[in-house]
Write an enzyme that holds these catalytic residues in place. Structure first.
Site, PDB file in Angstrom:
ATOM      1  N   GLU A 176     -54.451  -0.034 -15.407  1.00 26.31           N
ATOM      2  CA  GLU A 176     -55.677  -0.741 -15.047  1.00 26.31           C
ATOM      3  C   GLU A 176     -56.231  -1.482 -16.261  1.00 26.31           C
ATOM      4  O   GLU A 176     -56.078  -1.042 -17.398  1.00 26.31           O
ATOM      5  CB  GLU A 176     -56.717   0.263 -14.541  1.00 26.31           C
ATOM      6  CG  GLU A 176     -56.305   0.906 -13.224  1.00 26.31           C
ATOM      7  CD  GLU A 176     -57.365   1.843 -12.676  1.00 26.31           C
ATOM      8  OE1 GLU A 176     -57.622   1.763 -11.454  1.00 26.31           O
ATOM      9  OE2 GLU A 176     -57.942   2.653 -13.425  1.00 26.31           O
ATOM     10  N   CYS A 178     -60.932  -5.269 -21.285  1.00 17.22           N
ATOM     11  CA  CYS A 178     -60.594  -3.927 -21.752  1.00 17.22           C
ATOM     12  C   CYS A 178     -59.173  -3.633 -21.275  1.00 17.22           C
ATOM     13  O   CYS A 178     -58.915  -3.626 -20.073  1.00 17.22           O
ATOM     14  CB  CYS A 178     -61.592  -2.936 -21.151  1.00 17.22           C
ATOM     15  SG  CYS A 178     -61.183  -1.204 -21.457  1.00 17.22           S
ATOM     16  N   CYS A 202     -52.083   9.193 -20.496  1.00 19.44           N
ATOM     17  CA  CYS A 202     -52.535   9.575 -21.836  1.00 19.44           C
ATOM     18  C   CYS A 202     -52.239  11.057 -22.022  1.00 19.44           C
ATOM     19  O   CYS A 202     -52.294  11.833 -21.075  1.00 19.44           O
ATOM     20  CB  CYS A 202     -54.049   9.324 -21.943  1.00 19.44           C
ATOM     21  SG  CYS A 202     -54.731   9.703 -23.589  1.00 19.44           S
ATOM     22  N   CYS A 247     -58.646  14.881 -23.400  1.00 18.20           N
ATOM     23  CA  CYS A 247     -60.115  14.992 -23.473  1.00 18.20           C
ATOM     24  C   CYS A 247     -60.634  15.488 -22.109  1.00 18.20           C
ATOM     25  O   CYS A 247     -60.236  14.971 -21.065  1.00 18.20           O
ATOM     26  CB  CYS A 247     -60.749  13.646 -23.813  1.00 18.20           C
ATOM     27  SG  CYS A 247     -60.237  13.026 -25.425  1.00 18.20           S
ATOM     28  N   CYS A 269     -62.396  12.944 -19.405  1.00 16.84           N
ATOM     29  CA  CYS A 269     -61.812  11.625 -19.162  1.00 16.84           C
ATOM     30  C   CYS A 269     -60.755  11.647 -18.064  1.00 16.84           C
ATOM     31  O   CYS A 269     -59.870  12.512 -18.056  1.00 16.84           O
ATOM     32  CB  CYS A 269     -61.199  11.111 -20.469  1.00 16.84           C
ATOM     33  SG  CYS A 269     -60.531   9.443 -20.326  1.00 16.84           S
ATOM     34  N   GLY A 276     -55.093   5.382 -22.268  1.00 13.47           N
ATOM     35  CA  GLY A 276     -54.176   5.578 -23.383  1.00 13.47           C
ATOM     36  C   GLY A 276     -54.878   5.703 -24.715  1.00 13.47           C
ATOM     37  O   GLY A 276     -56.039   5.317 -24.868  1.00 13.47           O
ATOM     38  N   SER A 288     -64.174   7.782 -31.023  1.00 15.34           N
ATOM     39  CA  SER A 288     -64.777   8.589 -29.954  1.00 15.34           C
ATOM     40  C   SER A 288     -65.138   9.938 -30.539  1.00 15.34           C
ATOM     41  O   SER A 288     -64.273  10.783 -30.737  1.00 15.34           O
ATOM     42  CB  SER A 288     -63.783   8.737 -28.802  1.00 15.34           C
ATOM     43  OG  SER A 288     -63.483   7.464 -28.286  1.00 15.34           O
ATOM     44  N   LEU A 289     -66.411  10.117 -30.830  1.00 15.31           N
ATOM     45  CA  LEU A 289     -66.849  11.307 -31.569  1.00 15.31           C
ATOM     46  C   LEU A 289     -67.309  12.413 -30.611  1.00 15.31           C
ATOM     47  O   LEU A 289     -66.750  13.500 -30.602  1.00 15.31           O
ATOM     48  CB  LEU A 289     -67.967  10.898 -32.534  1.00 15.31           C
ATOM     49  CG  LEU A 289     -68.425  11.904 -33.554  1.00 15.31           C
ATOM     50  CD1 LEU A 289     -67.277  12.383 -34.428  1.00 15.31           C
ATOM     51  CD2 LEU A 289     -69.517  11.289 -34.435  1.00 15.31           C
ATOM     52  N   CYS A 298     -66.232   3.410 -18.698  1.00 16.65           N
ATOM     53  CA  CYS A 298     -65.522   4.251 -19.672  1.00 16.65           C
ATOM     54  C   CYS A 298     -65.097   5.573 -19.074  1.00 16.65           C
ATOM     55  O   CYS A 298     -65.893   6.270 -18.462  1.00 16.65           O
ATOM     56  CB  CYS A 298     -66.427   4.585 -20.850  1.00 16.65           C
ATOM     57  SG  CYS A 298     -66.936   3.160 -21.753  1.00 16.65           S
TER      58      CYS A 298
HETATM   59  N1  SAH Z   1     -58.137   6.950 -26.361  1.00 12.91           N
HETATM   60  C1  SAH Z   1     -59.085   6.051 -26.939  1.00 12.91           C
HETATM   61  C2  SAH Z   1     -59.328   4.860 -26.057  1.00 12.91           C
HETATM   62  C3  SAH Z   1     -60.101   5.154 -24.788  1.00 12.91           C
HETATM   63  S1  SAH Z   1     -61.623   4.371 -24.974  1.00 12.91           S
HETATM   64  C4  SAH Z   1     -60.339   6.794 -27.299  1.00 12.91           C
HETATM   65  O1  SAH Z   1     -60.429   7.971 -26.980  1.00 12.91           O
HETATM   66  O2  SAH Z   1     -61.215   6.239 -27.944  1.00 12.91           O
HETATM   67  C5  SAH Z   1     -62.533   5.041 -23.731  1.00 12.91           C
HETATM   68  C6  SAH Z   1     -63.848   5.574 -24.228  1.00 12.91           C
HETATM   69  O3  SAH Z   1     -64.527   6.167 -23.136  1.00 12.91           O
HETATM   70  C7  SAH Z   1     -63.667   6.671 -25.259  1.00 12.91           C
HETATM   71  O4  SAH Z   1     -64.718   6.624 -26.175  1.00 12.91           O
HETATM   72  C8  SAH Z   1     -63.769   7.897 -24.409  1.00 12.91           C
HETATM   73  O5  SAH Z   1     -64.068   9.037 -25.162  1.00 12.91           O
HETATM   74  C9  SAH Z   1     -64.867   7.482 -23.467  1.00 12.91           C
HETATM   75  N2  SAH Z   1     -64.899   8.263 -22.230  1.00 12.91           N
HETATM   76  C10 SAH Z   1     -63.917   8.962 -21.672  1.00 12.91           C
HETATM   77  N3  SAH Z   1     -64.324   9.535 -20.533  1.00 12.91           N
HETATM   78  C11 SAH Z   1     -65.611   9.173 -20.385  1.00 12.91           C
HETATM   79  C12 SAH Z   1     -66.577   9.419 -19.388  1.00 12.91           C
HETATM   80  N4  SAH Z   1     -66.290  10.162 -18.317  1.00 12.91           N
HETATM   81  N5  SAH Z   1     -67.787   8.861 -19.544  1.00 12.91           N
HETATM   82  C13 SAH Z   1     -68.068   8.080 -20.615  1.00 12.91           C
HETATM   83  N6  SAH Z   1     -67.201   7.807 -21.565  1.00 12.91           N
HETATM   84  C14 SAH Z   1     -65.985   8.352 -21.460  1.00 12.91           C
END
Ligand code: SAH
Length: 338
Positions: free
Chosen positions: A85, A98, A105, A109, A112, A152, A207-208, A326
């Site tokens: 996507e 995006c 992936c 997490c 996600c 990913g 992504s912290l 996201c």
């Molecule tokens: N793998 C990379 C790229 C993905 S970016 C990464 O982790 O950064 C997607 C962003 O959305 C990341 O910051 C991820 O942590 C965040 N994300 C994932 N699930 C989410 C959710 N349910 N709600 C809001 N942000 C989310």
């Protein structure tokens, strides 16, 4: 292939070197998807290329358009059947895409959707480019920014990522400025350290999601491999070399990481860094059960950080009604239509 690679391919195969620049222009600037359309190539060469090096552009298997903000979510399918996507967003300053960097992936997490079914395979640089090309063709509009924030983990597909970044910013291609490219990572420390050495003027987002190791390990498997100390050192080193402002993404999950105490701890962690914190009230993913922080809590969290002199935005979510926000992108089959 990059232009130099394409040139040696043409030379090596007993073809004429100057044809490489023509083909490159058709593929990466005019965005055609077949040799048939390359009018300045002789027919014999076109059919030979078709046999030796088929183009393999993705097809659009589904398109959803947000009624809220016009955001478009595409489901693309590549010739081997793999689907990813991508999301197109319109801002007043231009259109941003995006893109996905992997099919699925493997980072795990907990909040996600992209990681629920694991990783199928990496995308090639060409497959990353082609998501943008297909969207430009479909919308008829230029893309001015790219965020590698789809499905990913980009740094888990390092070589293709860097090749992609160089090609999308190539002046003989779409020529999107490095400054308008953003890579988001869940925090693979060796990847961050390596990326710095590429000296690309892109934006790096981390992504912290938690201000301490204990909580971060509960939310993100990757935190078990790389403690915050190492991670923040890598981010600081990245900044010292390239002087690009860092972004920290922090999804606010109700009752999990959204208290004022968490905000204070986060402020201490980021003290002295030139950075932006992007707060994202966690988007619903049916399987996870997490709920977003309420608006007042998000506002309090933001204020607390600001009191410590930290720049903060609460991300304006786009395409939420089409699961385009996201963490909502996921691996789908070609025949799934939602
Ligand atoms: N793998 C990379 C790229 C993905 S970016 C990464 O982790 O950064 C997607 C962003 O959305 C990341 O910051 C991820 O942590 C965040 N994300 C994932 N699930 C989410 C959710 N349910 N709600 C809001 N942000 C989310």
């Amino acid at each position: 292939m990059t232009l130099p690679e394409l040139e040696s391919y043409f030379e090596g195969a007993g073809k004429k070197r100057f044809r490489a620049a023509q083909v490159y222009d058709w593929l990466h600037k005019k965005l055609v998807t077949s040799y048939e359309e390359m009018q300045n190539l002789p027919a014999s060469l076109r059919s030979r290329l078709q046999e030796e090096a088929p183009i393999g552009a993705p097809v659009i298997r589904a398109l959803q358009i947000s009624k809220l903000d016009g955001t478009r979510k595409y489901l693309f399918q590549f010739p081997d059947g793999a689907c990813v996507e991508s999301v197109w967003m319109q801002y007043h300053h231009g259109n941003t895409v995006c893109i996905s960097s992997q099919v699925g992936c493997r980072m795990g997490c907990t909040f996600c959707a992209s990681t629920l079914l694991g990783l199928d395979r990496n995308l090639s640089a060409g497959e990353m480019l082609s998501q943008i090309y297909a969207i430009e063709r479909d919308t008829g509009e230029r893309v001015s920014g790219v965020v590698v924030m789809g499905t990913g983990e980009p740094l888990d597909n390092y070589d293709s990522l860097v090749r992609f970044l160089r090609m999308i910013s190539d002046e003989k291609g779409l020529n999107i400025s490095e400054r308008n490219l953003t890579v988001s990572t869940c925090g693979l420390v060796p990847g961050i350290r390596k990326l710095k050495e590429e000296k690309l003027m892109i934006n790096l987002a981390l992504s912290l999601h938690a201000p301490n190791d204990e909580l971060r390990r509960k939310l993100m498997t990757v935190a078990k491999s790389y403690p915050l100390r190492e991670l923040m050192d890598a981010m600081r080193d990245y900044y010292s070399l390239l002087h690009r402002r860092l972004t920290f993404e922090y999804s606010l999950i109700r009752g999990v990481n959204d208290t004022e105490a968490h905000a204070a701890e986060l402020a201490a962690l980021l003290k002295g860094m030139n950075c932006l914190v992007n707060l994202i009230p966690v988007n619903p993913v049916a399987e996870t059960g997490y709920r977003p922080a309420g608006v007042p809590d998000a506002q309090r969290f933001k204020k607390k950080l600001e009191n410590h002199g930290i720049h903060v935005t609460i991300r304006r979510e786009m395409g939420r009604d089409i699961d385009g926000a996201c963490g909502q992108l996921r691996k789908r089959d070609a025949d799934s239509r939602r």
